[in-house]
Design an enzyme around this catalytic site. Structure first.
Site, PDB file in Angstrom:
ATOM      1  N   TYR A 181       0.689  -0.910   0.212  1.00 57.05           N
ATOM      2  CA  TYR A 181      -0.418  -0.010  -0.219  1.00 57.05           C
ATOM      3  C   TYR A 181       0.642   0.990  -0.053  1.00 57.05           C
ATOM      4  O   TYR A 181       1.723   1.111   0.362  1.00 57.05           O
ATOM      5  CB  TYR A 181      -1.333  -0.146   0.922  1.00 57.05           C
ATOM      6  CG  TYR A 181      -0.736  -0.393   2.819  1.00 57.05           C
ATOM      7  CD1 TYR A 181       0.702   0.158   2.815  1.00 57.05           C
ATOM      8  CD2 TYR A 181      -1.844  -0.745   3.646  1.00 57.05           C
ATOM      9  CE1 TYR A 181       0.696   0.161   4.486  1.00 57.05           C
ATOM     10  CE2 TYR A 181      -1.441  -0.485   4.496  1.00 57.05           C
ATOM     11  CZ  TYR A 181      -0.517  -0.516   5.443  1.00 57.05           C
ATOM     12  OH  TYR A 181      -0.191   0.201   6.279  1.00 57.05           O
ATOM     13  N   GLU A 182       0.333   2.585  -0.472  1.00 53.91           N
ATOM     14  CA  GLU A 182       1.037   3.262  -0.117  1.00 53.91           C
ATOM     15  C   GLU A 182       1.728   3.660  -1.477  1.00 53.91           C
ATOM     16  O   GLU A 182       3.384   4.484  -1.725  1.00 53.91           O
ATOM     17  CB  GLU A 182       1.534   4.479   0.810  1.00 53.91           C
ATOM     18  CG  GLU A 182       0.050   4.223   1.836  1.00 53.91           C
ATOM     19  CD  GLU A 182       0.380   5.729   3.159  1.00 53.91           C
ATOM     20  OE1 GLU A 182       1.292   6.052   2.749  1.00 53.91           O
ATOM     21  OE2 GLU A 182      -0.333   5.217   3.884  1.00 53.91           O
ATOM     22  N   GLY A 183       1.612   3.123  -2.762  1.00 57.56           N
ATOM     23  CA  GLY A 183       2.418   2.776  -3.963  1.00 57.56           C
ATOM     24  C   GLY A 183       3.189   1.322  -3.150  1.00 57.56           C
ATOM     25  O   GLY A 183       3.897   1.308  -2.750  1.00 57.56           O
TER      26      GLY A 183
END
Lengths: 256, 380, 325
Positions: free
Chosen positions: B362-364
């Protein structure tokens, strides 16, 4: 209501004790506020929230103690006083109490709180001695505190139960576990703590000479206990193990 | 160059660690098992200032630096990565874009209660067709009078359902691609704003992950964050800083698993010696420690860049990628050291290994992090 | 002129505490070596009969301080009265039990007398130079400190169960002293004493303690330990984990932030053996551990261990103890 809290910095209770050159080695040991003193701090902060006033933390010790006082300030205490003097290497409880008494005398107070025991030397002396030095009444090991005017009602732990006492303040009260749940210093408190005053005093600042606080006790000789070793483990079915254990306790250890 | 924390940082670490050990750790296993979101712990975090570490005092924040923030997330995640991401998503992904791009009125209205933890925040960027590629955003915003009308949905939203304040992105002009995206502040309870599916996850199971559904949601024009068309930039900047939080979370997971393995290896005996006396285990522990220290330095360097207002993107992407990979390596090795016990839920390393995986996603994803790093190093 | 070894005898409801008899017994051996008289000092109200009890443990002299103001213990009144008598009689040493009262009274008295004090001692030896050398556990028993006093009288509190009680009849001289109590020492008034009626011995004085920790799983299970305790006359204790979980009251906690105990036999059930717990019971003479985790730290120092489910083992053990009678 102004309150003085007497604080001692101690080793973390998890710390392993090592002797180097016959002395307790503090190298690499985590130091904390004596856990019982945290109850005293919390009680002082609760009283301050109720009645207003200022809480001053007072301690005797070396440079490292500043961090513990800062923690107390981060919890919400207003200012700190540290008596830090190179001659304080080997002082006994009598001397610490006398020094604290001189330091406390410079601060306006209505109440003095401390932990009932320090988990390092476990002597439970200084707070009670401080009360005597300041000619104040004291109650040890309190579990509950109510203050109305200049009267305090306290419940203290005694062997086999509790006791309720009434006394006038100012007084010295020592905190037992159960008095309250100490708060954590908040992030905001930590940021504010560094702006609060922490006064560092020497014995000379208090008008005390090294001779005034000469120990009444010999310098302690330290030793480490012989470590206990693992003994016998029982074997067999649970019932057999229980029977074997009971037999050994009776016949071998002779303790039942 | 100084490789040491200052006195405030040391005190903060001790405070958060004490809180984590005493209040967070005891229920972590049960919350994971039951997928139970800890509202009580969230409240306590707020009281301790953990919800607003980096925001200025004028918005009720603590006014501390990013190192303090990293320490906070690291220490919480050391015992419970779910609580770590709850705080991280709240601070980095919701409060921070409002702080960085909000108007003074928006900051007073939304940031201040977020910073104290009175309100919880979440961030809605990801959609079913817009994962790593935000240009696939299908949620739309149309300006009608002094309102925007939002339609669409967002998925995998951390703190969804529990959060009060949401920063979301929506497409206003598809022809402009990413430059057509706008960001909005949306309050829970706004008519038409509902919650869809609650995700059943592999790890961080006591953090809430929900779908957000928008059906003709009317948002007052004053809740536009930044300007129309600025949404993609806001999202990317938000993630640049958010990665510090996730990197710290990963670091905390790794540290927690490493400590469990270290302790176990000293206690467990096989073949007449403790595991810690066996070279094969010593090497594992050494490798774990090396990775963790390297990750920590990268995380703190990213914090330093943020605190100095220097470009953070490259460092936070490096830190996130490296710490995420470290968390996965270390937790896997920790389970290996604990052997059969490590694979059971009687020991926390099993949970930590499941929790670690998400930090690479997550978050990239960590692939995207490498894209960010590459873009940064190739642009010069 | 020998000035005596004084034991401040503690009584609860006119019953002498066991630790006071332990101190009389041990001090008797020192009195015999040194020729110092052994003096039992009893404070309270209506205590005349207690002189007979201490006569069974070798006291050469009994000082009774009988006063309304001493009926209930208060720090101030007891300090005031003892300070005056000690200043007058100048004993060599004054010993107290390390009980709730001893811990409170001794330091206040020491300060009033302007002397040092050794707290919570687990050893006391006579030698000519120092008269008494005390050994006391520090850091929760992780180390020991040996101390002597630079001033007289020597003051110390001794941990209960440190010395055995040895009966030795004597014909002591009984002296009544007047309690001279300063008004300033009467600022605390006892309003109520709530003793919890228990058939079991007081934790710090118990010969046998059976303790339960995290492995007890809940408050309802302590009955298993209580049943066993009642068969062998034991006190029930607990670890911090159990107290913090709210399963049992804090006053039962054994450990660095609880009671420090020194029983003849300590049975640890479902206790892992955290360092803080060991600090509170490490001076026990015999330690038994019952724990289902064979790797539990408690086994590394237990004299006897059973790896097993305490819910199964303890009831079986209780039955075995019953058979022993």
């Amino acid at each position: 209501m102004n309150i003085v809290v007497s604080l001692k910095q101690t080793f973390d209770t998890e710390a392993k004790i090592v002797l180097t050159g016959g002395k307790i080695d503090a190298t690499g040991v985590n130091v904390v506020i004596n856990p019982y003193d945290e109850f005293a701090i919390e009680e002082a902060l609760k009283l301050k929230e109720k009645f207003g006033g200022e809480v001053t933390v007072v301690s005797v010790g070396g440079d490292k103690v500043e961090a513990s006082i800062r923690t107390a300030l981060a919890m919400g205490c207003d200012q700190g006083v540290l008596v830090n003097d190179p001659t304080l290497e080997n002082v006994d409880e009598w001397a610490v109490a006398e020094i604290l008494a001189k330091a406390v005398a410079q601060i306006p107070y209505d109440l003095i709180l401390a932990g009932r025991i320090a988990v390092d030397d476990g002597s439970s002396q200084v707070a009670v001695r401080l009360a005597d030095s300041l000619n104040l009444p004291s109650v040890s090991s309190i579990l509950k505190l109510d203050i109305e005017g200049d009267k305090a009602t306290v419940v203290r732990e005694i062997d086999g139960g509790t006791e309720t006492l009434e006394l006038s303040i100012p007084a010295v009260l020592t905190a037992q576990k159960g008095l309250n749940e100490p708060r954590y210093p908040s992030m905001m408190g930590i940021m504010k703590a560094k702006k609060k005053e922490l006064k560092v005093l020497t014995l000379a600042d208090l008008g005390i000479s090294a001779a005034d606080v000469a120990s009444k006790m010999s310098a302690p000789k330290f030793s480490l206990p012989t470590p206990r070793t693992a003994g016998k483990k029982m074997s067999g079915e649970p019932a057999e193990q229980a029977a074997e254990l009971a037999k050994l306790l009776r016949e071998e250890a002779k303790v039942i | 160059m100084k490789f040491e924390l200052n006195d405030d940082h040391i005190m903060m670490r001790k405070m958060v660690r004490d809180f984590a050990e005493e209040e967070v750790k005891p229920g972590a296993e049960e919350r994971d098992e039951e997928e139970k979101f800890p509202m009580d712990l969230w409240k306590k975090c707020g009281e301790l200032g953990l919800a607003g570490v980096t925001f200025p005092e004028e918005y009720n924040g603590v006014g501390a630096d990013y190192i303090s923030y990293a320490i906070t997330i690291e220490e919480l995640s050391r015992v419970d990565a779910s609580l770590g991401v709850t705080i991280s998503a709240h601070s980095s992904l919701c409060a921070n874009p409002i702080y960085k791009f909000g108007t003074e009125a928006q900051k007073q209205k939304y940031l201040a209660p977020l910073a104290t933890g009175e309100k919880m925040g979440a961030f809605g960027l990801t959609e079913s067709l817009a994962g790593s590629d935000a240009s696939g955003t299908r949620t739309t915003a149309v300006k009608v009078g002094d309102e925007y009308i939002i339609n669409g949905s967002k998925i995998f939203i951390t703190n969804g359902y529990y959060a009060d304040t949401y920063v979301i992105t929506a497409q206003m002009d598809k022809s402009k691609g990413n430059k057509g995206i706008a960001a909005f502040i949306l309050e829970k309870g706004t008519p038409g704003f509902t919650f869809g599916k609650k995700e059943k996850k592999m790890g961080i199971r006591s953090s809430a992950t929900y779908e957000l559904v928008f059906e003709d949601v009317h948002i007052p024009a004053e809740n536009l964050l930044g300007e129309e068309g600025q949404g993609f930039k806001i999202a990317m900047t938000t993630l640049d800083f958010g990665r510090i939080g996730i990197a710290s979370q990963a670091l905390g997971i790794a540290q927690g698993a490493y400590e469990e393995a270290l302790k176990y290896s000293k206690e467990r005996s096989q073949f007449g010696m403790t595991l810690s006396q066996m070279p094969v285990i010593q090497f594992k522990l050494a490798d774990m420690a090396i990775q963790i220290e390297a990750a920590r330095l990268l995380v703190y360097q990213a914090c330093y860049m943020a605190d100095q207002h220097l470009p953070v993107s490259k460092y936070s992407a490096m830190a996130k990628a490296f710490a995420g990979d470290t968390a996965n390596f270390v937790t896997s090795e920790a389970v290996q050291i604990l052997g059969g016990y490590g694979y059971t839920r009687d020991y926390p390393v099993e949970r930590m290994m499941r929790d670690a995986k998400i930090t690479q996603i997550y978050e990239g994803t960590n692939e995207i992090q490498r894209v960010v790093v590459a873009a940064n190093i190739l642009k010069d | 002129m020998a000035k005596g070894i004084w034991i401040i005898v503690e009584q609860t409801k006119l019953e002498i505490r066991k630790v006071s008899l332990e101190l009389l017994s041990q001090a008797r051996t020192i009195a015999d070596k040194t020729g110092e008289p052994l003096v039992a000092v009893i404070l309270g109200k209506g205590i005349a009969d207690l002189a007979k009890t201490v006569a069974e443990y070798g006291a050469d002299k009994v000082i009774l301080v009988d006063d309304d103001k001493l009926a209930d213990y208060t720090t101030g009144a007891y300090t005031s009265a003892l300070n005056k008598i000690i200043r007058k009689e100048e004993p060599q040493a004054v010993l107290l039990g390390n009980t709730a009262i001893g811990k409170d009274l001794a330091p206040r008295l020491a300060h009033r007398l302007g002397v040092g004090m050794a707290s919570d001692c687990t050893g006391m030896e006579y030698d000519e130079a120092n008269f008494l050398t005390f050994k006391r556990p520090i850091y929760g028993g992780k180390a020991f400190a040996e101390v002597t006093a630079n001033a007289r009288p020597i003051l110390a509190t001794i941990r209960p169960n440190t010395f055995p009680v040895v009966a030795k009849a004597s014909q002591p001289e009984v002296v009544n002293e007047t309690a001279e109590i300063d008004a300033a020492d009467l600022r605390a008034i006892v309003k109520e004493i709530a003793l919890v009626a228990s058939a079991r011995p007081e934790l710090i004085e118990a010969n046998v303690i059976i303790s339960g920790g995290r492995g007890m799983k809940g408050p309802e299970n302590y009955v298993i330990l209580e049943a066993c305790a009642d068969v062998i006359g034991a006190a029930v204790g607990a670890s911090r984990a159990a107290v913090d979980a709210g399963w049992i009251e804090q006053k039962f906690q054994v450990g660095q932030t609880g009671k420090t105990v020194s029983p003849t036999l300590y049975i640890a059930c479902g206790i892992s053996g955290a360092i803080q717990h060991l600090a509170g019971m490490g001076s026990s003479k015999v330690i038994v551990a019952i724990n289902k985790d064979p790797e539990a730290n408690i086994f590394t120092l237990a004299d006897y261990g059973i790896v097993g489910d305490l819910f199964e083992i303890v009831p079986l053990l209780t039955e075995e103890f019953k058979k022993l009678g």
